[in-house]
Design a protein around this motif. Structure first.
Motif, mmCIF file in Angstrom:
data_model
loop_
_atom_site.group_PDB
_atom_site.id
_atom_site.type_symbol
_atom_site.label_atom_id
_atom_site.label_comp_id
_atom_site.label_asym_id
_atom_site.label_seq_id
_atom_site.Cartn_x
_atom_site.Cartn_y
_atom_site.Cartn_z
ATOM 1 N N PHE A 51 0.826 -1.217 0.000
ATOM 2 C CA PHE A 51 0.000 0.000 0.000
ATOM 3 C C PHE A 51 0.855 1.260 0.000
ATOM 4 C CE2 PHE A 51 -1.955 3.414 2.506
ATOM 5 C CZ PHE A 51 -3.092 3.665 1.740
ATOM 6 N N LEU A 52 1.888 1.286 0.842
ATOM 7 C CA LEU A 52 2.727 2.478 0.950
ATOM 8 C C LEU A 52 3.452 2.763 -0.365
ATOM 9 C CD1 LEU A 52 3.748 4.700 2.809
ATOM 10 C CD2 LEU A 52 5.612 3.184 3.518
ATOM 11 N N ALA A 53 3.951 1.706 -1.001
ATOM 12 C CA ALA A 53 4.650 1.888 -2.273
ATOM 13 C C ALA A 53 3.723 2.488 -3.327
ATOM 14 C CB ALA A 53 5.211 0.559 -2.759
ATOM 15 N N HIS A 54 2.464 2.037 -3.343
ATOM 16 C CA HIS A 54 1.514 2.575 -4.312
ATOM 17 C C HIS A 54 1.142 4.008 -3.963
ATOM 18 C CE1 HIS A 54 0.342 -0.819 -6.969
ATOM 19 N NE2 HIS A 54 0.866 -1.539 -5.995
ATOM 20 N N ALA A 55 0.951 4.283 -2.673
ATOM 21 C CA ALA A 55 0.579 5.639 -2.257
ATOM 22 C C ALA A 55 1.657 6.655 -2.616
ATOM 23 C CB ALA A 55 0.302 5.667 -0.752
ATOM 24 N N LEU A 56 2.919 6.250 -2.484
ATOM 25 C CA LEU A 56 4.040 7.159 -2.750
ATOM 26 C C LEU A 56 4.564 7.040 -4.177
ATOM 27 C CD1 LEU A 56 6.017 6.686 0.605
ATOM 28 C CD2 LEU A 56 4.421 8.519 -0.011
ATOM 29 N N ARG A 57 3.958 6.109 -4.953
ATOM 30 C CA ARG A 57 4.392 5.869 -6.341
ATOM 31 C C ARG A 57 5.893 5.600 -6.406
ATOM 32 N NH1 ARG A 57 0.562 3.988 -8.860
ATOM 33 N NH2 ARG A 57 1.603 4.466 -10.836
ATOM 34 N N LEU A 58 6.345 4.661 -5.565
ATOM 35 C CA LEU A 58 7.757 4.314 -5.515
ATOM 36 C C LEU A 58 8.176 3.590 -6.792
ATOM 37 C CD1 LEU A 58 8.088 3.105 -1.812
ATOM 38 C CD2 LEU A 58 8.646 5.349 -2.761
ATOM 39 N N PRO A 59 9.492 3.528 -7.055
ATOM 40 C CA PRO A 59 9.976 2.851 -8.266
ATOM 41 C C PRO A 59 9.468 1.410 -8.341
ATOM 42 C CG PRO A 59 11.743 4.096 -7.260
ATOM 43 C CD PRO A 59 10.592 4.160 -6.302
ATOM 44 N N GLY A 60 9.069 1.013 -9.523
ATOM 45 C CA GLY A 60 8.593 -0.341 -9.745
ATOM 46 C C GLY A 60 7.088 -0.484 -9.717
ATOM 47 N N VAL A 61 6.381 0.475 -9.102
ATOM 48 C CA VAL A 61 4.924 0.392 -9.003
ATOM 49 C C VAL A 61 4.277 0.452 -10.387
ATOM 50 C CG1 VAL A 61 2.849 1.599 -8.240
ATOM 51 C CG2 VAL A 61 4.739 1.259 -6.652
ATOM 52 N N ALA A 62 4.702 1.407 -11.200
ATOM 53 C CA ALA A 62 4.113 1.562 -12.535
ATOM 54 C C ALA A 62 4.357 0.317 -13.388
ATOM 55 C CB ALA A 62 4.680 2.797 -13.221
ATOM 56 N N THR A 63 5.545 -0.255 -13.286
ATOM 57 C CA THR A 63 5.866 -1.463 -14.059
ATOM 58 C C THR A 63 4.981 -2.624 -13.643
ATOM 59 O OG1 THR A 63 8.163 -0.755 -14.307
ATOM 60 C CG2 THR A 63 7.695 -3.089 -14.643
ATOM 61 N N GLU A 64 4.788 -2.771 -12.333
ATOM 62 C CA GLU A 64 3.937 -3.852 -11.839
ATOM 63 C C GLU A 64 2.492 -3.646 -12.269
ATOM 64 O OE1 GLU A 64 4.447 -6.200 -7.918
ATOM 65 O OE2 GLU A 64 3.056 -4.565 -7.442
ATOM 66 N N GLU A 65 2.009 -2.419 -12.227
ATOM 67 C CA GLU A 65 0.639 -2.139 -12.648
ATOM 68 C C GLU A 65 0.440 -2.455 -14.119
ATOM 69 O OE1 GLU A 65 -0.029 1.914 -11.599
ATOM 70 O OE2 GLU A 65 -0.662 1.450 -9.546
ATOM 71 N N GLN A 66 1.430 -2.121 -14.943
ATOM 72 C CA GLN A 66 1.344 -2.409 -16.372
ATOM 73 C C GLN A 66 1.310 -3.918 -16.626
ATOM 74 O OE1 GLN A 66 4.701 -0.364 -18.030
ATOM 75 N NE2 GLN A 66 3.850 1.677 -17.610
ATOM 76 N N ALA A 67 2.124 -4.663 -15.867
ATOM 77 C CA ALA A 67 2.137 -6.123 -16.019
ATOM 78 C C ALA A 67 0.791 -6.722 -15.625
ATOM 79 C CB ALA A 67 3.255 -6.720 -15.168
ATOM 80 N N CYS A 68 0.182 -6.192 -14.554
ATOM 81 C CA CYS A 68 -1.130 -6.685 -14.115
ATOM 82 C C CYS A 68 -2.201 -6.389 -15.168
ATOM 83 C CB CYS A 68 -1.505 -6.041 -12.784
ATOM 84 S SG CYS A 68 -0.585 -6.670 -11.354
ATOM 85 N N SER A 69 -2.168 -5.172 -15.725
ATOM 86 C CA SER A 69 -3.147 -4.803 -16.739
ATOM 87 C C SER A 69 -2.996 -5.680 -17.976
ATOM 88 C CB SER A 69 -2.979 -3.324 -17.121
ATOM 89 O OG SER A 69 -3.285 -2.493 -16.021
ATOM 90 N N ARG A 70 -1.757 -5.969 -18.356
ATOM 91 C CA ARG A 70 -1.506 -6.804 -19.531
ATOM 92 C C ARG A 70 -2.027 -8.225 -19.297
ATOM 93 N NH1 ARG A 70 3.675 -6.082 -19.829
ATOM 94 N NH2 ARG A 70 4.288 -8.021 -18.795
ATOM 95 N N ARG A 71 -1.739 -8.759 -18.123
ATOM 96 C CA ARG A 71 -2.169 -10.135 -17.842
ATOM 97 C C ARG A 71 -3.691 -10.223 -17.742
ATOM 98 N NH1 ARG A 71 -0.491 -14.869 -16.926
ATOM 99 N NH2 ARG A 71 -1.592 -16.325 -15.546
#
Length: 283
Positions: free
Chosen positions: A140-160
């Motif tokens: 949750f904290l990583a997503h709230a702060l938009r830490l490195p890697g969050v955007a990449t993980e979100e893109q992978a989830c959307s693709r899958r």
């Protein structure tokens, strides 16, 4: 726009496994699931009485029996929704009774429910994305702060999630709210959510309930395609005998909490105890 509730002919899509690899359980030796002398009692009522069986890796195993046989109770034990004090369940060499409930999906067990458990106000795509939670690593904290890697993980989830939508023939309704869809389509959405967690073992709890004859036939093809495409193991609880016998490699039959038959579909169908349990008469 609404679509027919019958699953379209499956055109398998090669899903990417670079971000969420298939569990090692899919290729290891020995049975994936081992149930031994399982007993469950509710205030003196015995729901399961020393039930034992194995589920082989890569197979579709059907679990059948009349109402009250203990099938859903067994599924709830596998999902850790019910506690059991006698017997054991071993999944990929690990004792389930030692696992916390929230770890079951991450361990490699996915499940659909007899009564749909979807988020009605969310879209088809977002419901399927929920199933990916077990395979994500950013908190949750990583997503709230938009830490490195969050955007990449979100893109992978959307693709899958999009790939699963395609696999299940849900493209036309991907952005619709689940509440607006016919029952058969919602069944496929729940199946997509279960597949999103990349289980090694998929538990299907009466997937044919509420479907018409045409939809049941398409469901049988879909279950086999899922087993082959995702290289997983399926444990199927179902009252529709035609579906169970046509898709299962192995069948286990329960009656009043006891195992009364086990074997190939042909062997189980000839078992006198099973015939008596269903028809109330001797074979």
């Amino acid at each position: 726009m609404q679509t027919s509730s019958a699953p379209a002919e499956v055109q398998p899509v090669q899903l990417r496994h670079d971000t969420h690899p298939v569990p090692a359980a899919a290729t290891a030796a020995g049975p994936l699931l081992a149930v031994r002398d399982l007993c469950v009692r509710f205030r003196g009522i015995t729901a399961l009485d020393q039930v034992s069986f194995d589920v082989a890796r890569g197979q579709i195993t059907g679990l059948i029996g009349p109402n009250g046989a203990g099938k859903t109770t067994l599924f709830n034990c596998l999902s850790r929704l019910y506690e059991y004090r006698e017997g054991s369940i071993t999944f990929d060499g690990q004792a389930l009774e030692k696992m916390s409930r929230h770890r079951v999906a991450a361990l490699g067990i996915g499940r659909t429910f007899q009564n749909l458990a979807l988020f009605a106000s969310m879209t088809v795509l977002d419901n399927i994305k929920v199933g990916l939670h077990a395979r994500t690593h950013k908190g949750f904290l990583a997503h709230a702060l938009r830490l490195p890697g969050v955007a990449t993980e979100e893109q992978a989830c959307s693709r899958r999630a999009a790939e699963l939508v395609r696999f299940l023939g849900l493209e036309a309704v991907a952005q619709q709210r689940v509440a607006e869809l016919p029952f058969g389509t919602r069944k496929r959405v729940e199946l997509g959510r279960a597949l999103a967690s990349q289980p090694a073992l998929l538990l299907l709890d009466e997937p044919a309930a509420g479907l018409n004859h045409e939809e049941v036939g398409a469901l049988g093809s879909l279950i086999r395609a899922i087993r082959d495409q995702f290289q997983l193991t399926v444990l199927l609880v179902e009252h529709h005998m035609g579906l169970v016998m046509s898709v299962s490699d192995h069948v286990v039959a329960l009656s009043f909490g006891r195992k009364i038959a086990e074997g190939t579909p042909a062997q189980v169908q000839r078992n006198p105890e099973l015939i008596q349990a269903y028809l109330g008469t001797e074979a």
